[in-house]
Design an enzyme around this catalytic site. Structure first.
Site, PDB file in Angstrom:
ATOM      1  N   CYS A 482     -47.598  54.898 -25.310  1.00 21.34           N
ATOM      2  CA  CYS A 482     -48.905  54.351 -25.645  1.00 21.34           C
ATOM      3  C   CYS A 482     -49.825  55.453 -26.173  1.00 21.34           C
ATOM      4  O   CYS A 482     -49.668  55.892 -27.303  1.00 21.34           O
ATOM      5  CB  CYS A 482     -49.487  53.629 -24.432  1.00 21.34           C
ATOM      6  SG  CYS A 482     -50.876  52.532 -24.833  1.00 21.34           S
ATOM      7  N   HIS A 609     -44.941  49.944 -23.172  1.00 18.31           N
ATOM      8  CA  HIS A 609     -44.740  50.600 -21.875  1.00 18.31           C
ATOM      9  C   HIS A 609     -43.360  50.228 -21.314  1.00 18.31           C
ATOM     10  O   HIS A 609     -43.231  49.256 -20.563  1.00 18.31           O
ATOM     11  CB  HIS A 609     -45.827  50.169 -20.888  1.00 18.31           C
ATOM     12  CG  HIS A 609     -47.186  50.692 -21.194  1.00 18.31           C
ATOM     13  ND1 HIS A 609     -47.693  51.831 -20.619  1.00 18.31           N
ATOM     14  CD2 HIS A 609     -48.151  50.228 -22.039  1.00 18.31           C
ATOM     15  CE1 HIS A 609     -48.919  52.054 -21.080  1.00 18.31           C
ATOM     16  NE2 HIS A 609     -49.216  51.090 -21.953  1.00 18.31           N
ATOM     17  N   GLU A 611     -41.727  51.508 -19.004  1.00 24.93           N
ATOM     18  CA  GLU A 611     -41.609  51.723 -17.562  1.00 24.93           C
ATOM     19  C   GLU A 611     -41.773  50.446 -16.760  1.00 24.93           C
ATOM     20  O   GLU A 611     -41.252  50.332 -15.635  1.00 24.93           O
ATOM     21  CB  GLU A 611     -42.624  52.768 -17.087  1.00 24.93           C
ATOM     22  CG  GLU A 611     -44.088  52.353 -17.135  1.00 24.93           C
ATOM     23  CD  GLU A 611     -44.774  52.665 -18.450  1.00 24.93           C
ATOM     24  OE1 GLU A 611     -46.020  52.747 -18.477  1.00 24.93           O
ATOM     25  OE2 GLU A 611     -44.061  52.833 -19.452  1.00 24.93           O
TER      26      GLU A 611
END
Length: 645
Positions: A482, A609, A611
């Site tokens: 990001c 993202h 994750e």
């Protein structure tokens, strides 16, 4: 018990000291449930030895054939759709931060291992509508869901532990509840009645819970078997009172066989005395009982395992059977928590309370046990420099840390994360705090790889740019997420293209070289839920890029987003001519999603993202590639992958 003690007990507490016979089970005689026993498939219960300490379970196992046949109607998928939802409520007392989220997640893991379908709800009593506008220093990271919900980080624990996909409605806040009640009041739905906390707010809470609990979150059809609810904060907080009352009403309306309360509390040890103190838990349970809720199990947090006399004292003064007092002491890693619960037969107590013994099986946690033990036995590690702006609170990057953990374990490594405050790398820091500046640069140069995660605002941006420049010039594996991707674009434009004033309009609205700009999907005036949020599709532009290969040569990938600013489409041409390649774009082709530097061993930036979708045993592809590159294994891995090995 001496009369001096008895006179201070409430009637309900005093009556609980009397011998109790096993409760009779209510049997519905409605036509749709009256079935011959011969056509109902029965599932075998647990072995009898598993219930020696639970009189109720012994009673059920010795039930006559007629009753067994009635219980048998719970088996099978058709019967699953007919029966009522079972609720497990997890509350906390004494202090916050005891690990209610991990406890609730672990309870879900054990129940899922018993063959049950599990969903989760997190209740946050704060007035914010969601977690989207909260500072990471205030409340940790904001976890983003597929549907764009910005929620509490505990929902990330639920998704990772249970491997489910939740919705934004699985996170209930006071703000959401009051907003829905006020909207109904403005529409006139209450027909002129005086709108009050009881019953209107409490009814809204109950309706929300019962509605959301039926939403399937595991990819299967139909509602789950059990809904695990975590009530945030601690019992006695003024803001949680409406939720406590609503949950009390819920427990009464659904019946005792459909509601199980687990209270998480602290058992401290005073340094001077060295004795495990039960008084804080006694007070917490007394407060809970005064509000109309009685815990069925106690989950006691402590540094060391509870002593037997501590359990006896808790049982005596908290009116909880000693077999239902669970000890969640400190463990090497949180993956041991479900194993602690399993080893203490927590599942048996919960299944007995909920009447689910007949459809459950002994918990199968072999893979979970192997994962926890393998992590404990790892010796080699990899040094990872995490350069961010919220490093003062590690929960600000909780999902990033978990994704690094998942990737490292897949490579048989332990993550050694060096937290670097981005501002310490800046030139101004060399003058104001020279020691911190020198230490930050020494740590960065000793790391095997560098990651720059997301964030907002201009603080620390110059330090992040310096970290990205160091990684690019020294061939150190770099992953920008990001803001980290936007940083790499700014650095490349300044260092390679010679555009010294290149910047993001987020940091400098008047910059003559805006390489990162505000995209029109968001809002400039409002902050909450106004970004590009949730799961969005990224199309790979070339099949031979590293990212595409890590994603199994797929044509596209769906990942979660949370941002307002993006790479300026007008500068893509000159950036790519200089060597920076944008290998992933959205379906319109104007939003840049993935960048790579082909001349670098691993220099990747992503606007999304990754994750948030990483799981134990199934790490994020990008994080896995990042760690493989840091350990010199990426080329061999991609070669094997291309050959189908």
């Amino acid at each position: 018990m001496p009369m001096a003690q008895l006179k201070f007990l409430s009637i309900s507490r005093a009556s609980s000291l009397l011998p109790r016979t096993p409760p009779l089970r209510r049997v519905s005689l409605s036509p749709h449930k009256a079935r011959p026993a011969s056509v109902i498939p029965l599932r075998p219960p647990f072995p009898a030895r598993a219930f020696r300490r639970t009189p109720r379970a012994q009673h059920e196992q010795s039930a006559p054939i007629g009753r067994a046949s009635v219980r048998g109607e719970w088996g099978g998928e058709a019967a699953r759709k007919e029966r009522r939802m079972k609720y497990v409520l997890v509350t906390g007392g004494v202090v916050s931060g005891l690990g209610k989220g991990v406890t609730a997640s672990s309870v879900g893991v054990v129940l899922k291992a018993c063959g049950l379908r599990v969903t989760s709800i997190k209740i946050d009593p704060y007035l914010n509508t969601d977690a989207g506008t909260m500072s990471p220093f205030e409340h940790g990271e904001v976890f983003v869901l597929d549907d764009g919900g910005e929620v509490d980080l505990d929902l990330g624990n639920y998704e990772r532990f249970l491997d489910i996909t939740l919705t934004k409605d699985n996170n209930i806040t006071t703000g959401k509840i009051y907003q829905s009640v006020l909207e109904k009041e403005r529409r006139g739905d209450y027909l002129g009645k005086t709108v009050q906390v009881v019953p209107h707010v409490t009814d809204a809470i109950k309706n929300w819970i019962q509605s959301v609990s039926t939403i399937p979150v595991d990819g299967k059809e139909g509602p789950a078997d059990v809904c695990v609810i975590e009530l945030g904060g601690t019992v006695g907080d003024i803001e949680s009172m409406p939720f406590i009352e609503a949950l009390r009403q819920l427990s009464f309306s659904v019946g005792s066989d459909n509601f199980c309360l687990i209270h998480v509390s602290l058992i401290p040890v005073l340094g001077v005395v060295g004795e495990q103190k039960t008084k804080p838990t006694q007070h917490s349970v007394r407060e809970l009982r005064a509000l109309g809720l009685t815990p069925h199990l106690l989950a006691c947090r402590s540094a060391q395992p509870l002593l037997e006399n501590t359990k006896e004292k808790l049982s005596q003064f908290c009116h909880v059977p000693i077999g239902n007092i669970l000890n969640i002491h400190d463990v090497p890693n949180i993956w041991h928590v479900p194993l602690l619960l399993r080893n203490q037969n927590a599942h048996i107590s919960i299944l007995n309370q909920l009447g689910l013994v007949s459809i459950a099986s002994p918990p199968d946690l072999q893979d979970w046990t192997k994962r926890a033990e393998n992590f404990d036995n790892l010796t080699n590690s990899v040094r990872i420099a995490l350069v961010g702006k919220y490093v003062g609170l590690t929960d600000s990057y909780l999902s990033v840390v978990k994704a690094l953990l998942h990737a490292c374990i897949a490579c048989s490594l332990k993550p050694s994360i060096d937290w670097i405050a981005a501002s310490d790398l800046e030139e101004d820091s060399a003058k104001s705090t020279p020691q911190a500046h020198a230490a930050a640069w020494e740590t960065l140069k000793n790391a095997s790889c560098i990651i720059v995660p997301g964030g907002f605002g201009d603080r620390g941006v110059r330090g992040m740019i310096l970290a990205a420049k160091y990684a690019r010039q020294n061939n150190v594996p770099y992953l920008g997420i990001c803001l980290g991707m936007q940083i790499s674009v700014i650095e490349f434009a300044r260092s390679v293209l010679g555009l010294d004033t290149a910047n993001s309009t987020e940091f400098d609205a008047e910059t003559p070289n805006p390489v990162v700009i505000f995209m029109p999907e968001g809002s400039r005036t409002h902050m909450g839920s106004t970004m590009r949020l949730g799961s969005r599709r990224t199309l790979f532009q070339t099949p031979d890029c590293i990212t595409s290969q890590l994603y199994c040569n797929s044509e596209y990938v769906d990942e979660r987003h949370r941002h307002r600013y993006e790479v300026n489409p007008d500068v893509i041409g000159i950036l790519e001519e200089a060597g920076l390649k944008f290998v992933g774009r959205d379906e319109t082709g104007r939003r840049m999603e993935i960048l790579e530097l082909p001349t670098h061993q691993f220099y990747v930036g992503v606007q999304f993202h990754p994750e948030f979708k990483s799981r134990p045993g199934r790490p994020s592809a990008l994080f896995l590639g990042f760690i493989l590159a840091a350990t010199g294994q990426l080329k061999a891995y991609l070669s094997r992958h291309q050959n189908g090995n």
